[in-house]
Design a protein around this motif. Structure first.
Motif, PDB file in Angstrom:
ATOM      1  N   GLN A  34       0.770  -1.416   0.046  1.00  0.00           N
ATOM      2  CA  GLN A  34      -0.050  -0.088   0.015  1.00  0.00           C
ATOM      3  C   GLN A  34       0.795   1.269  -0.048  1.00  0.00           C
ATOM      4  O   GLN A  34       0.525   2.256  -0.623  1.00  0.00           O
ATOM      5  N   ALA A  35       1.838   1.193   0.601  1.00  0.00           N
ATOM      6  CA  ALA A  35       2.882   2.186   0.605  1.00  0.00           C
ATOM      7  C   ALA A  35       3.603   2.601  -0.593  1.00  0.00           C
ATOM      8  O   ALA A  35       3.859   3.734  -0.885  1.00  0.00           O
ATOM      9  N   ARG A  36       3.570   1.602  -1.330  1.00  0.00           N
ATOM     10  CA  ARG A  36       4.016   1.806  -2.891  1.00  0.00           C
ATOM     11  C   ARG A  36       2.969   2.094  -3.808  1.00  0.00           C
ATOM     12  O   ARG A  36       3.149   2.379  -5.066  1.00  0.00           O
ATOM     13  N   GLY A  37       1.697   2.491  -3.340  1.00  0.00           N
ATOM     14  CA  GLY A  37       0.583   2.690  -4.213  1.00  0.00           C
ATOM     15  C   GLY A  37      -0.148   1.651  -4.762  1.00  0.00           C
ATOM     16  O   GLY A  37      -0.924   1.989  -5.936  1.00  0.00           O
ATOM     17  N   MET A  38       0.262   0.412  -4.583  1.00  0.00           N
ATOM     18  CA  MET A  38      -0.453  -0.845  -5.311  1.00  0.00           C
ATOM     19  C   MET A  38      -1.924  -0.752  -4.778  1.00  0.00           C
ATOM     20  O   MET A  38      -2.264  -0.665  -3.819  1.00  0.00           O
ATOM     21  N   VAL A  39      -2.572  -1.095  -5.979  1.00  0.00           N
ATOM     22  CA  VAL A  39      -4.072  -1.297  -5.891  1.00  0.00           C
ATOM     23  C   VAL A  39      -4.219  -2.779  -5.964  1.00  0.00           C
ATOM     24  O   VAL A  39      -3.535  -3.616  -6.883  1.00  0.00           O
ATOM     25  N   LEU A  40      -4.571  -3.589  -4.745  1.00  0.00           N
ATOM     26  CA  LEU A  40      -4.728  -5.185  -4.798  1.00  0.00           C
ATOM     27  C   LEU A  40      -5.808  -5.822  -5.161  1.00  0.00           C
ATOM     28  O   LEU A  40      -6.872  -5.218  -4.526  1.00  0.00           O
ATOM     29  N   ALA A  41      -6.066  -6.615  -6.144  1.00  0.00           N
ATOM     30  CA  ALA A  41      -7.299  -7.620  -6.311  1.00  0.00           C
ATOM     31  C   ALA A  41      -7.446  -8.271  -5.125  1.00  0.00           C
ATOM     32  O   ALA A  41      -6.567  -8.567  -4.169  1.00  0.00           O
ATOM     33  N   LEU A  42      -8.813  -8.691  -4.972  1.00  0.00           N
ATOM     34  CA  LEU A  42      -9.117  -9.758  -3.885  1.00  0.00           C
ATOM     35  C   LEU A  42      -8.634 -10.961  -4.030  1.00  0.00           C
ATOM     36  O   LEU A  42      -8.753 -11.638  -5.265  1.00  0.00           O
ATOM     37  N   PRO A  43      -7.922 -11.803  -3.378  1.00  0.00           N
ATOM     38  CA  PRO A  43      -7.806 -13.301  -3.504  1.00  0.00           C
ATOM     39  C   PRO A  43      -9.047 -14.155  -3.457  1.00  0.00           C
ATOM     40  O   PRO A  43      -9.855 -13.897  -2.866  1.00  0.00           O
TER      41      PRO A  43
END
Length: 620
Positions: free
Chosen positions: A360-369
């Motif tokens: 999150q600190a790198r600005g990544m938008v994470l899909a749900l597993p």
């Protein structure tokens, strides 16, 4: 008697003394000498009566204070026909007591502000309805709305996308802090941005701000060892005063000389300057996010020469962090982190949460597993971005994805946690996790040396090789590793041969050592409640380097207290000698002593303006 009642009493006595003095001067100017003498005596009697009551109460407690000299000087001046001198002493004594009360009140202003900011109600969201409830009705898990300008009522976590908080009352940090969803919130911080929602983590009575309030109240009720020392010295000073006054009377045959000696000897600046300077130091330290539980701990802190440090949560952050990403051939670092964080969204393990926070600190938008399965102590597997994935130990990832043995990363430091990551049917790489030193740790240790700490020792329960690796280059004087709580206590006690010992820690296991040290310092922002209770000093911000300005303030406040008391006593003794030789009349001696007392109190208040060499809060 309450503080307000005592202040009103002192104000009333001062008013009577001033009125008697001025009225007497007016009558004297009108040629009514007899009336003037009666008015001066009338202004003295209430002050003398109040003083006698204070002395009797002190004697019942087994205390003999320097107020005895003030009572003797007023009584002697009235008996030997010097009512004007008695009136000046009465104004001096009542004014000094009132000025001391005012000065201490001003010095406590910063800490009193903490108490005034305690919220009384909070907005709770329940069933889509906002209701205002008392703080004691808040329960863990409640959803609260914190509006702009409101103080966070309880500890919890942010449940909105963004929060903008002013933490200056807690930490001394001048700049508001920007926080994201899931961030920890401390009660006592103020919402400096738009309204946000939060989830309460604990009841108000157990939250950070409530604990701070209790510590402030304890600090305000404290009395410094130096002040008690003044009481113990009072008999000696009283004896010297009486001997000098008696000698002056015997040598000259004039009792007025004895009166002049008694007048200039009261009240001793020691009992005025020391408490004011130390309480001002408490207030100033609180401005820097260092809550010292009383004037006694502040003085002990000023004398500290040895610092014993815990490692985890003190010199280090106490939470795992990614210190390196080692991707497999042809794989980008971000791809390794994205897959690991995507799967770890479903885990509450501290390492998993640290990985998600790093993404999150790198600005990544994470899909749900999907299809998550967690094997306790091994790792998490499932589907992420359409393919099978796994994160955890190397053997677990290989087994979950049907791979052969995965290659170990080269050169991992002792104590590091290795997290293997696989996805899309292949091994992606390693995340190297560790608990590294806090930023600025080396500067902190160097600052301690400059501040007069001659010995810095690490005492930790970690393995020696881990502690040595983490603290390499810090220039510590000794390292004690693999310690149990009782062994930490023994370490603190053994270090006393080098001087007064300060101990810094944050965990429950540190509480015994904190209590055993001359000064125990707890990391209060995230530390255990037991360590905060056992400690004499609590750092309100999660930064061990905040101890440095606190230490510098303590040393400077004590120096100002000693300077004020020493100069005041020296001037009083010189004045007593001059009076004994006949160089000062009682009225002149009384005026001179009043000037000395006012000067030493004003000098003691300089502690409110101490700026430590390490700089303002938040400065690096």
């Amino acid at each position: 008697m309450s503080g307000n009642g005592r202040d009103l009493g002192r104000r009333g006595l001062l008013g009577l003394a001033v009125c008697g003095l001025l009225a007497g001067l007016g009558a004297y100017g009108a040629g009514q000498e007899g009336l003037a003498r009666g008015l001066w005596a009338a202004g003295v009697v209430p002050v003398l009566a109040g003083l006698v009551v204070e002395i009797v109460l002190s004697l019942r407690r087994g205390e003999v204070g320097l107020d005895v000299v003030a009572a003797l000087s007023m009584s002697a001046a009235l008996i030997f026909g010097e009512p004007l001198a008695a009136a000046v002493v009465a104004v001096m004594y009542a004014g000094g007591a009132f000025l001391e009360s005012y000065a201490e009140g001003r010095a406590r202003g910063a800490m009193r502000a903490l108490l005034e900011r305690v919220p009384r109600e909070a907005g709770r969201l329940r069933g889509g309805v906002l209701e205002e409830i008392a703080l004691d009705q808040i329960a863990p898990g409640d959803r609260l709305l914190v509006r702009q300008g409101e103080v966070v009522a309880v500890d919890g976590r942010l449940d909105s996308a963004l929060g903008f908080l002013d933490t200056s009352a807690l930490t001394g940090e001048a700049m508001p802090v920007r926080l994201g969803r899931g961030a920890d919130l401390l009660s006592g911080a103020m919402n400096a941005g738009d309204a946000f929602e939060m989830i309460a983590a604990r009841p108000a009575a157990e939250s950070t701000y409530a604990g701070i309030v209790r510590l402030v109240e304890a600090a305000q009720a404290s009395k410094a060892p130096m002040a008690r020392l003044a009481d113990r010295w009072s008999m000696g000073f009283l004896a010297v005063t009486l001997v000098l006054a008696g000698a002056a009377w015997a040598a000259s045959g004039d009792p007025v000389r004895a009166v002049a000696v008694l007048v200039i000897a009261t009240p001793c600046p020691l009992i005025l300057a020391v408490p004011v300077a130390l309480v001002a130091g408490l207030s100033r330290a609180a401005h820097y996010g260092v809550l010292i539980k009383g004037a006694g701990p502040l003085e002990a802190m000023a004398r500290g020469r040895v610092l014993v440090l815990d490692k985890t949560g003190t010199l280090t952050d106490g939470r795992p962090q990614i210190v390196a990403i080692v991707p497999a051939a042809g794989v980008a670092e971000d791809a390794v982190l994205r897959v690991a964080a995507g799967l770890d969204q479903g885990s509450k393990h501290p390492v998993a949460q640290a990985i998600v926070a790093a993404a999150q600190a790198r600005g990544m938008v994470l899909a749900l597993p999907e299809g998550l399965a967690e094997a306790p102590g091994e790792g998490v597997s499932g589907r992420f971005e359409g393919g099978a994935a796994a994160v955890g130990g190397g053997a677990f990832v290989a087994r979950a994805l049907g791979l052969g043995a995965v290659p170990a990363p080269p050169g991992a430091a002792p104590g590091a946690v290795l997290v293997a990551v696989g996805g899309a049917g292949r091994f992606l790489g390693w995340l190297v996790m560790a608990d590294p030193l806090r930023a600025g740790a080396a500067d902190f240790v160097a600052g301690l040396r400059r501040a007069g700490v001659g010995r810095v020792v690490l005492a930790t329960g970690d393995r020696a090789e881990v502690a040595e690796e983490v603290t390499r280059g810090l220039g510590l004087d000794a390292l004690r590793a693999g310690l149990s709580p009782d062994q930490k206590v023994l370490t603190v006690l053994s270090e006393r041969k080098f001087g007064p010992v300060m101990m810094v820690g944050d965990g429950v296991n540190d509480a015994p050592a904190l209590a055993a040290a001359d000064v125990g310092v707890a990391m209060g922002a995230r530390g255990a409640a037991a360590s905060a209770e056992a400690a004499d000093v609590v750092l309100l911000v999660d930064r061990v380097d905040r101890l440095l300005p606190g230490l510098e303030i303590a040393r400077r406040a004590r120096a100002i207290a000693l300077q004020s008391a020493g100069v005041g006593i020296g001037l009083s003794v010189i004045g007593m000698g001059v009076a004994a030789a006949g160089g000062l009349a009682p009225v002149e001696g009384a005026i001179l002593q009043e000037v000395i007392d006012v000067a030493v109190i004003l000098n003691a208040l300089r502690a409110l303006r101490i700026v430590p060499p390490s700089g303002e809060p938040g400065g690096d």
